[in-house]
Design a protein around this motif. Structure first.
Motif, PDB file in Angstrom:
ATOM      1  N   THR A 210      11.700   3.391  -6.093  1.00 55.54           N
ATOM      2  CA  THR A 210      13.125   3.695  -5.917  1.00 55.54           C
ATOM      3  C   THR A 210      13.300   4.511  -4.640  1.00 55.54           C
ATOM      4  OG1 THR A 210      13.426   3.692  -8.320  1.00 55.54           O
ATOM      5  CG2 THR A 210      15.118   4.797  -7.004  1.00 55.54           C
ATOM      6  N   LEU A 211      14.164   4.051  -3.747  1.00 52.78           N
ATOM      7  CA  LEU A 211      14.291   4.629  -2.401  1.00 52.78           C
ATOM      8  C   LEU A 211      14.391   6.148  -2.408  1.00 52.78           C
ATOM      9  CD1 LEU A 211      14.674   4.518   0.662  1.00 52.78           C
ATOM     10  CD2 LEU A 211      17.095   4.004   0.278  1.00 52.78           C
ATOM     11  N   GLN A 212      15.278   6.710  -3.223  1.00 51.40           N
ATOM     12  CA  GLN A 212      15.520   8.157  -3.182  1.00 51.40           C
ATOM     13  C   GLN A 212      14.300   8.980  -3.583  1.00 51.40           C
ATOM     14  OE1 GLN A 212      17.979  10.075  -2.030  1.00 51.40           O
ATOM     15  NE2 GLN A 212      19.037   8.267  -1.255  1.00 51.40           N
ATOM     16  N   TYR A 213      13.341   8.344  -4.248  1.00 56.66           N
ATOM     17  CA  TYR A 213      12.146   9.062  -4.712  1.00 56.66           C
ATOM     18  C   TYR A 213      10.914   8.738  -3.857  1.00 56.66           C
ATOM     19  CZ  TYR A 213      14.646  10.367  -8.998  1.00 56.66           C
ATOM     20  OH  TYR A 213      15.544  10.908  -9.896  1.00 56.66           O
ATOM     21  N   ARG A 214      11.072   7.906  -2.825  1.00 57.31           N
ATOM     22  CA  ARG A 214       9.924   7.526  -1.995  1.00 57.31           C
ATOM     23  C   ARG A 214       9.468   8.663  -1.098  1.00 57.31           C
ATOM     24  NH1 ARG A 214      12.434   1.778  -0.213  1.00 57.31           N
ATOM     25  NH2 ARG A 214      12.306   0.811  -2.278  1.00 57.31           N
ATOM     26  N   ALA A 215       8.154   8.815  -0.999  1.00 58.52           N
ATOM     27  CA  ALA A 215       7.561   9.816  -0.113  1.00 58.52           C
ATOM     28  C   ALA A 215       7.646   9.339   1.335  1.00 58.52           C
ATOM     29  CB  ALA A 215       6.100  10.039  -0.505  1.00 58.52           C
ATOM     30  N   PRO A 216       7.544  10.269   2.310  1.00 58.16           N
ATOM     31  CA  PRO A 216       7.607   9.870   3.723  1.00 58.16           C
ATOM     32  C   PRO A 216       6.615   8.770   4.092  1.00 58.16           C
ATOM     33  CG  PRO A 216       7.728  12.249   3.543  1.00 58.16           C
ATOM     34  CD  PRO A 216       7.460  11.729   2.164  1.00 58.16           C
ATOM     35  N   GLU A 217       5.404   8.839   3.527  1.00 60.34           N
ATOM     36  CA  GLU A 217       4.388   7.826   3.856  1.00 60.34           C
ATOM     37  C   GLU A 217       4.753   6.441   3.331  1.00 60.34           C
ATOM     38  OE1 GLU A 217       2.665  10.337   0.371  1.00 60.34           O
ATOM     39  OE2 GLU A 217       3.860  10.663   2.190  1.00 60.34           O
ATOM     40  N   MET A 218       5.716   6.381   2.379  1.00 58.34           N
ATOM     41  CA  MET A 218       6.210   5.085   1.892  1.00 58.34           C
ATOM     42  C   MET A 218       7.374   4.580   2.737  1.00 58.34           C
ATOM     43  SD  MET A 218       6.313   5.787  -2.187  1.00 58.34           S
ATOM     44  CE  MET A 218       5.155   4.961  -3.261  1.00 58.34           C
ATOM     45  N   ILE A 219       8.080   5.492   3.374  1.00 56.05           N
ATOM     46  CA  ILE A 219       9.241   5.129   4.200  1.00 56.05           C
ATOM     47  C   ILE A 219       8.780   4.477   5.503  1.00 56.05           C
ATOM     48  CG2 ILE A 219      11.218   6.052   5.492  1.00 56.05           C
ATOM     49  CD1 ILE A 219      11.770   6.091   2.521  1.00 56.05           C
ATOM     50  N   ASP A 220       7.760   5.078   6.124  1.00 54.17           N
ATOM     51  CA  ASP A 220       7.234   4.525   7.383  1.00 54.17           C
ATOM     52  C   ASP A 220       5.741   4.241   7.224  1.00 54.17           C
ATOM     53  OD1 ASP A 220       6.582   3.747   9.908  1.00 54.17           O
ATOM     54  OD2 ASP A 220       7.160   5.619  10.905  1.00 54.17           O
ATOM     55  N   ILE A 221       5.450   3.012   6.816  1.00 49.85           N
ATOM     56  CA  ILE A 221       4.058   2.618   6.560  1.00 49.85           C
ATOM     57  C   ILE A 221       3.269   2.532   7.866  1.00 49.85           C
ATOM     58  CG2 ILE A 221       2.631   0.751   5.603  1.00 49.85           C
ATOM     59  CD1 ILE A 221       5.098   0.217   3.766  1.00 49.85           C
ATOM     60  N   TYR A 222       3.968   2.337   8.973  1.00 50.72           N
ATOM     61  CA  TYR A 222       3.292   2.174  10.259  1.00 50.72           C
ATOM     62  C   TYR A 222       2.676   3.480  10.767  1.00 50.72           C
ATOM     63  CZ  TYR A 222       5.254  -2.484  10.217  1.00 50.72           C
ATOM     64  OH  TYR A 222       5.562  -3.768   9.854  1.00 50.72           O
ATOM     65  N   GLN A 223       3.004   4.590  10.128  1.00 53.94           N
ATOM     66  CA  GLN A 223       2.314   5.848  10.447  1.00 53.94           C
ATOM     67  C   GLN A 223       0.873   5.827   9.918  1.00 53.94           C
ATOM     68  OE1 GLN A 223       4.441   9.328   9.177  1.00 53.94           O
ATOM     69  NE2 GLN A 223       6.212   8.912  10.484  1.00 53.94           N
ATOM     70  N   LYS A 224       0.600   4.851   9.070  1.00 50.23           N
ATOM     71  CA  LYS A 224      -0.759   4.622   8.536  1.00 50.23           C
ATOM     72  C   LYS A 224      -1.330   5.866   7.850  1.00 50.23           C
ATOM     73  CE  LYS A 224      -1.963   0.687  11.405  1.00 50.23           C
ATOM     74  NZ  LYS A 224      -2.939   0.057  12.298  1.00 50.23           N
ATOM     75  N   ARG A 225      -0.563   6.340   6.860  1.00 49.09           N
ATOM     76  CA  ARG A 225      -1.072   7.409   6.002  1.00 49.09           C
ATOM     77  C   ARG A 225      -1.312   6.825   4.615  1.00 49.09           C
ATOM     78  NH1 ARG A 225       3.141  12.255   6.728  1.00 49.09           N
ATOM     79  NH2 ARG A 225       4.630  10.533   6.740  1.00 49.09           N
ATOM     80  N   PRO A 226      -2.360   7.259   3.927  1.00 49.40           N
ATOM     81  CA  PRO A 226      -2.661   6.667   2.617  1.00 49.40           C
ATOM     82  C   PRO A 226      -1.539   6.919   1.610  1.00 49.40           C
ATOM     83  CG  PRO A 226      -4.003   8.627   2.998  1.00 49.40           C
ATOM     84  CD  PRO A 226      -3.318   8.312   4.289  1.00 49.40           C
ATOM     85  N   ILE A 227      -1.317   5.944   0.746  1.00 50.82           N
ATOM     86  CA  ILE A 227      -0.336   6.107  -0.332  1.00 50.82           C
ATOM     87  C   ILE A 227      -1.133   6.228  -1.627  1.00 50.82           C
ATOM     88  CG2 ILE A 227       1.546   5.005  -1.586  1.00 50.82           C
ATOM     89  CD1 ILE A 227       2.325   3.682   1.110  1.00 50.82           C
ATOM     90  N   ASN A 228      -1.173   7.451  -2.152  1.00 53.77           N
ATOM     91  CA  ASN A 228      -1.994   7.721  -3.325  1.00 53.77           C
ATOM     92  C   ASN A 228      -1.249   8.655  -4.282  1.00 53.77           C
ATOM     93  OD1 ASN A 228      -2.224  10.241  -2.005  1.00 53.77           O
ATOM     94  ND2 ASN A 228      -4.113   9.595  -0.984  1.00 53.77           N
ATOM     95  N   GLU A 229      -1.986   9.479  -5.016  1.00 53.52           N
ATOM     96  CA  GLU A 229      -1.361  10.366  -6.001  1.00 53.52           C
ATOM     97  C   GLU A 229      -0.310  11.281  -5.375  1.00 53.52           C
ATOM     98  OE1 GLU A 229      -5.780  10.544  -7.025  1.00 53.52           O
ATOM     99  OE2 GLU A 229      -4.518   9.455  -5.617  1.00 53.52           O
ATOM    100  N   LYS A 230      -0.470  11.608  -4.101  1.00 51.31           N
ATOM    101  CA  LYS A 230       0.469  12.537  -3.455  1.00 51.31           C
ATOM    102  C   LYS A 230       1.882  11.947  -3.342  1.00 51.31           C
ATOM    103  CE  LYS A 230      -2.350  15.968  -3.020  1.00 51.31           C
ATOM    104  NZ  LYS A 230      -2.598  16.741  -1.814  1.00 51.31           N
TER     105      LYS A 230
END
Length: 318
Positions: A210-230
């Motif tokens: 859900t957009l409003q609950y997405r972390a920054p690393e989910m908003i811009d995937i091209y920053q290439k940060r892992p998407i995990n428990e954080k």
């Protein structure tokens, strides 16, 4: 899917709904339909009785149009089966998937009935007299323990769609996490490298979060940060903010504000510095600065004057 709705508030059954008294076999169990509760998407939800269990439970009947959707439903069942034994997770009883003669499939899932409805219903009832800080910390504490149970799996499991709409209230007043259709196993520090991998992940995030609950690393995937428990920890921060202020921290500014983690606290209602500091910690733009789930549970227990019910474990640290 409002599986906690009160029976006396139920809508009239839609065409094709099963009538009261109908016997349905689900896996190893036979249940009797009591009342139609709700519908949404491809699903009908019923209150049913099962001989082996004293309380009414929920039957979710899903029409699955194709094998692609079937994979998604089966994945949800796998996670429910794995996670259904925790006091703060909606209990799973049984399930069954069968092909339909007209094509497609029918999935039947038996799960715990939460007569207290959902946290979103509670908030709507309390628009004038808002939730108090102790009430908020109780809800947040229960949900954090549920998330700890997921993150403590090996490998860790992510919920990925943590929000007020996915928290139900049990008969005993316990707050329970539900809806595991977006859950997945953590890939730790994995970062997609190729364009097809990045696009696949982007599509997955669009469909399952859900957009409003997405972390920054989910908003811009091209920053290439892992998407995990954080990413779940960030969603906990949005969740706690919403419990406090009845809105999300980035409601007005949108994705750009999420990327920079820029938000403010409304002047009213007032909450303690401890609670506001916890929100700020959870909503750290740098995922490495966010707490892990043990630190979250430990902190909220301190705020509530309770002993921490979980121990720290090494794979929960990042």
């Amino acid at each position: 899917m409002p599986i906690g709705s009160e029976p006396h508030n139920t809508p009239p059954p839609p065409p094709g709904a099963m009538s009261p008294g109908t016997q349905v076999v689900v896996g190893r169990h036979t249940v009797a339909i009591q009342v139609f509760l709700a519908e949404g998407g491809f699903a009908h939800v019923y209150l049913v009785r099962m001989k082996e269990f004293p309380d009414p439970i929920v039957l979710k009947r899903i029409a699955v149009p194709d094998t692609e959707r079937l994979k998604s439903v089966e994945k949800e069942i796998v996670f429910m089966r794995r996670l259904g034994s925790h006091k703060n997770i909606v209990r799973y009883f049984d399930s069954q998937v069968s092909p339909l003669p007209t094509g497609g499939f029918e999935a039947l899932i038996l799960m715990e009935y939460c007569p207290g409805g959902g946290v979103i219903d509670l908030m709507n009832r309390r628009l004038q007299q808002r939730l108090t800080e102790p009430e908020i910390l109780k809800i947040f504490g229960d949900v954090s323990e549920a998330l700890a149970y997921m993150h403590y799996c090996n490998p860790p499991a992510l919920h990925r769609d943590l929000k007020v709409e996915n928290i139900l209230i049990s008969a005993s007043g316990r707050y329970k996490l539900c809806d595991f259709g977006s859950a997945c196993l953590s890939k730790g520090t994995y970062v997609p490298q190729t364009l097809p991998e990045i696009q696949k992940l982007e599509d997955d995030i669009q469909r399952h979060t859900t957009l409003q609950y997405r972390a920054p690393e989910m908003i811009d995937i091209y920053q290439k940060r892992p998407i995990n428990e954080k990413a779940d920890i960030w969603a906990l921060g949005v969740f706690l903010y919403k419990l406090c202020y009845y809105t999300t921290p980035f409601e007005e500014q949108g994705p750009l504000a999420i990327l920079s983690a820029k938000f403010t606290f409304p002047p009213r209602p007032q909450f303690s510095d401890n609670t506001r500091n916890l929100i700020s910690w959870l909503l750290s733009e740098d995922q490495d600065r966010r707490p892990n789930i043990y630190q979250v549970v430990e902190t909220v227990c301190k705020l509530r004057g309770k002993d921490c019910p979980i121990r720290n474990v090494c794979w929960c640290k990042h």
